[in-house]
Design an enzyme around this catalytic site. Sequence first.
Site: not given
Ligand SMILES: [Zn+2]
Length: 241
Positions: A36, A38, A40-41, A94, A115, A153
């Site tokens: 996805h 985001h 942090d990915h 998400h 996530d 995570h």
């Molecule tokens: Zn995420």
Amino acid sequence: MRSGDAGAIVDPGDAAPVIAHLEREGITPCAILATHHHGDHVGGIPALLARWSVPVFGPAREKIPGRTQALSGGDRIVVPGIDATFDVIDVPGHTAGHIALFGEYGGGPVLFCGDTLFAGGCGRLFEGTPEQMWRSLSALAALPPETRVYCGHEYTVANLRFALAVEPDSSELKTRVERERAKRDRDEPTVPSTMGIERATNPFLRAHLPAVRAAAAAHAGHSLADDIASFAALREWKNRF
Ligand SMILES: [Zn+2]
């Protein structure tokens, strides 16, 4: 994921630790996969592409830097270099276009779920409804119990503290809490878990069970009409936990 000197990178939020690992292990990247949009990915993708020109697999309905292969639910992909095959599953909730990748790697089934599903928990509903997320999680829960679950995570111990509030009498859950805490004490990851463990102890895969719905209703202070309402109440409870 690795085959010989070739490695596929999943959800690189940050390039520096990935590059350090590749160099230490003598791995040459062959592909990048993203679940996805985001940061942090996907934040590490541009710096990785600046060094290595590799295909980038990502969800069709989201903005993924450098994406060359747009994926939707029902697609089947072969990741070059490591010769692994994955089925794409749409898992909105998400984020709106979130995908999960399910396939065979390392001698058994594996799931990369970003996530959506966490070890002991699930992602927040930033772009989707409780109904979408419940359907997404239910689709993942139907995968074989031996499936190794790689989530995005290391939130497991905190997630399980909430799980214990929902199902305080579950001996399976208590055993898992001890096991995962011990891993963290030894500085080991709790990821991957397995789908069987998640189905037995993750409250967000258990919202349809009478005991879990009763706990969610008791906390919400009103009855819950169906599985989706039960899931929504659990997610609300966790948001404030
Ligand atoms: Zn995420």
